[in-house]
Each structure stands twice: as C-alpha cells, then as structure tokens.
Motif scaffolding. Structure first.
Motif, PDB file in Angstrom:
ATOM      1  N   PHE A 307     -14.949 100.926 -35.320  1.00 25.64           N
ATOM      2  CA  PHE A 307     -15.273 102.348 -35.440  1.00 25.64           C
ATOM      3  C   PHE A 307     -16.712 102.473 -35.915  1.00 25.64           C
ATOM      4  O   PHE A 307     -17.173 101.681 -36.747  1.00 25.64           O
ATOM      5  CB  PHE A 307     -14.349 103.032 -36.455  1.00 25.64           C
ATOM      6  N   LYS A 308     -17.392 103.481 -35.395  1.00 33.85           N
ATOM      7  CA  LYS A 308     -18.779 103.703 -35.796  1.00 33.85           C
ATOM      8  C   LYS A 308     -18.815 104.546 -37.065  1.00 33.85           C
ATOM      9  O   LYS A 308     -18.211 105.617 -37.119  1.00 33.85           O
ATOM     10  CB  LYS A 308     -19.508 104.427 -34.661  1.00 33.85           C
ATOM     11  N   VAL A 309     -19.488 104.046 -38.076  1.00 36.18           N
ATOM     12  CA  VAL A 309     -19.669 104.825 -39.307  1.00 36.18           C
ATOM     13  C   VAL A 309     -21.019 105.537 -39.243  1.00 36.18           C
ATOM     14  O   VAL A 309     -21.153 106.698 -39.597  1.00 36.18           O
ATOM     15  CB  VAL A 309     -19.592 103.909 -40.551  1.00 36.18           C
ATOM     16  N   SER A 310     -22.035 104.802 -38.777  1.00 33.58           N
ATOM     17  CA  SER A 310     -23.370 105.381 -38.567  1.00 33.58           C
ATOM     18  C   SER A 310     -24.053 104.523 -37.514  1.00 33.58           C
ATOM     19  O   SER A 310     -23.461 103.541 -37.043  1.00 33.58           O
ATOM     20  CB  SER A 310     -24.177 105.368 -39.868  1.00 33.58           C
ATOM     21  N   ASP A 311     -25.286 104.850 -37.181  1.00 33.26           N
ATOM     22  CA  ASP A 311     -25.998 104.069 -36.165  1.00 33.26           C
ATOM     23  C   ASP A 311     -26.129 102.600 -36.537  1.00 33.26           C
ATOM     24  O   ASP A 311     -26.264 101.739 -35.679  1.00 33.26           O
ATOM     25  CB  ASP A 311     -27.407 104.643 -35.943  1.00 33.26           C
TER      26      ASP A 311
END
Ligand code: ADP
Ligand code: MG
Length: 349
Positions: A307-311
């Motif tokens: 999952f992407k939390v930030s870039d």
C-alpha cells in the motif's frame, strides 16, 4: 536522482533434500545514484540471499533465480553469464561481508590482495597498483599504510581487517558497494568506527551503498532509505524518517520496539513473539500474521499488497486498507521511538 539499480519481483529458491526453500519471494526495490539503502530484518529474512543474488554469487546448483529482473544501468544481471558477471563483480558492484577473515587470503600480503583487482580491472602495472593500494589503505583509515601494505591479515585487528576488506571493495571505484552486516562481528566501539567510515566513503566517493543489517538501531545513522524484510519479502520501505517516525507495518513496530535506546535502560525491552516461518512451507496469507497481535482475518487467507503511504513510503499490511480498523502503533513503541530520537542516536546533525 537517477536509478542505478532496479530490482523487480526477484524470487530465489534453494532446492534441498527436504524440498524448495523459498528464500526470496518477490523483492522489488530501486537504488539511486549516491544513496545508501539499508535492508533490515531478523536473521533468515532473505537479506544475504538477496545480496549474493545481486552479485551473481548464489551457490550453484542449489540456488535458483525463479523469476525477476536485476537491472543495473538498464542491463539485466539475471541474464548475464558467469564470465560477464566477473567483469561486473568487484569493478561495478563490490561487496563487504560480515567476517573479514573469510574474505582475505591468510597467506597473501594485504597489498597484493588489493593490487589483484587493480591489475585485473583497471589495467594498472604493479608499481601503479601498489601506490594506489597505499592510498586506499590511507583512505580507509589505516595508519602507516606504506608499512601495512606489506603485512599479512593476521597482523591486523578485526576492525583493521574489515577496513582492509573495504579498501579492496573500493579499489576499482565501484558504482555500488554492498555491505552485508559489515559490523556484526565487531565489538561496539569498532562497529561505530566502521559505520563512520562507511559514511565518509559515501560522502567522498558518492558510491551507492546497500547496507544490510539485523540491527535497526544503526540504520538511522547511515542510511537515506530503509527496506524492512520479513520472510523473503520487503514489508515496508521508505526514507529513514518514514520508517522511524511514521512506521506502518506491525513488524516494523516490533523491530523499533525491540531497539535498545540510551534513555530506556530501565524499561523492559520488547521482543517480537514467536519465530520467523519455515521457508520450506511459507504460510498462506501474510507471513507475519502468526506473530502479529494486530492480525486481521484476511491475513490468514490473502497476502497484502504494497500500500502506498506517500510518494516515498510503502508498506505491505492489510491495516492500510481503507476498510481496515484504525489501529495505531502501540504506545510502548511510540515511547521507544521518542527515546531513540531524544538520545540523538539518529546522530550527526
Ligand atoms: P538473512 O541474511 O536475512 O539472515 P539469508 O538470506 O541468509 O537470511 O537466508 C534466507 C533463507 O534462505 C533462510 O531460510 C535460509 O535458511 C535459507 N538459505 C540460505 N542459504 C541457503 C542454502 N545454501 N541452502 C538452503 N537454504 C538456504
Ligand atoms: Mg545474512
């Protein structure tokens, strides 16, 4: 920053009498020019198998790359022959191992061991190579290099031997230096000196470094980014600040919670319950679930995606799914991270 190395969905297994050991199960990461990436995880998580695969040093015939790509400056190392890898190993990508003695030849003068690569890869003559060897010993902080160059490994202490190994690794100005637990066999004071040396090398040579360790505590000091490995996978990756101050994976919480800090000596150290899974039969679903007090039902059935939390920050835990219950990291872990920040171990600045 441009990408020097791109590892894509790397899977590595060992064929053993008992069956297939799935040591690396889909590892992907990038390494940028001039950065230090730390790979952290408990023993058996697949760190060394990953690094020996990058170097083309997987023990044959048991070790097999099942799938994936290792793009170095755009070329796939997985497809290279042993002969082609010999031109890359030591020259473009070089490696420092945990035990300096096993990387040195006890019967050969230190200088000759450094000179070998210089003559082979750089086309220097002996005199030029010897001069360069002395410079390298000086660069890695060995006093009296012009005398030391003529000595044998047994005449060096453990820390000094590791410096010699680092000098050999740096001899041909590699683009990537892989250091696999380079300080684990050394005592604490010497460890700190070698870590300091790694930082200097980074600063002076702009070599990209992959720094492998089971000790999250040393990472904040040396790395730009951190990849946390568990059971053959990267479960969380991000900048040092992402992983230390905004960790998302319960395994990372466990590693942070069990990290000794200077002002927490009286507190009981947390240990992650249980043991890593048997890679002959990796569990279905999230491999960390049996040890995870926050495991959800889905963890037993399906592996979480990244999952992407930030870039810059990604983590593979169902807790990041939009429908998951909102679970924060345990208070004890939060306190330990604060203690870690306060004692200035994230040092230097
Ligand atoms: P780490 O370096 O993170 O401690 P490793 O990469 O050495 O872990 O090991 C990952 C997994 O691969 C472990 O389960 C280990 O037992 C297995 N493994 C490593 N080398 C071999 C080998 N030569 N034959 C069979 N299994 C191996
Ligand atoms: Mg290892």
């Amino acid at each position: 920053m441009s990408k020097l190395l791109e590892v894509k969905d790397l899977r590595v297994s060992f064929n053993t009498y008992n069956g297939e050991v799935q040591a690396v199960r889909g590892v992907s990461f990038d390494l940028n020019e001039g950065e230090t990436l730390a790979i952290v995880g408990e023993s058996g998580s697949g760190k060394s198998v990953t690094s020996s695969t990058l170097m083309g040093l997987l023990p044959k015939p048991a070790g097999v790359i099942k799938s994936g790509q290792i793009l170095f400056q755009g070329e796939d190392l997985v497809k290279k022959s042993e002969k082609e890898m010999q031109k890359i190993r030591g020259k473009e990508i070089s490696m420092v191992f945990q035990d300096p003695l096993s990387s040195l030849n006890p019967t050969m003068k230190i200088g000759n061991q450094i000179i070998e690569g210089l003559i082979k890869h750089q086309g220097m003559n002996r005199a030029e190579a010897k001069k360069k060897a002395i410079e390298l010993l000086d660069q890695v902080g060995i006093p009296h290099p012009e005398i030391r160059v003529n000595q044998y490994p047994h005449q060096f202490s453990g820390g000094m031997r590791q410096r010699v190994v680092i000098a050999i690794a740096l001899a041909c100005n590699p683009k990537i230096l892989i250091a696999d637990e380079p300080t684990t066999a050394l005592d604490v004071t010497i460890q700190a000196q070698i870590l300091e040396l790694m930082k200097e090398i980074q600063r002076d040579t702009k070599t990209s470094i992959i720094f492998i360790t089971h000790d999250l505590g040393v990472v904040a000091n040396v790395a730009d980014r951190v990849a946390v490995m568990y059971a053959g996978k990267i479960v969380e990756i991000g900048t040092v600040d992402d992983v230390f101050y905004n960790p998302k994976h319960p395994y990372t919480w466990g590693l942070l919670g069990s990290m000794p800090t200077l002002d927490a000596e009286d507190e009981e150290l947390y240990t992650i319950p249980g043991t890593p899974p048997d890679m002959l039969n990796p569990p279905k679903g999230d491999a960390f679930a049996p040890r995870n007090e926050f495991a959800l039902e889905i963890d037993a059935v399906m592996e979480p995606p990244m999952f992407k939390v930030s870039d810059t920050h990604y983590a593979a835990t169902w807790l990041l799914h939009k429908n998951a219950p909102k679970i924060e990291m345990p208070e004890s872990v939060r306190r330990r991270i604060e203690g870690f920040a306060k004692t200035g171990k994230k040092g230097g600045e």
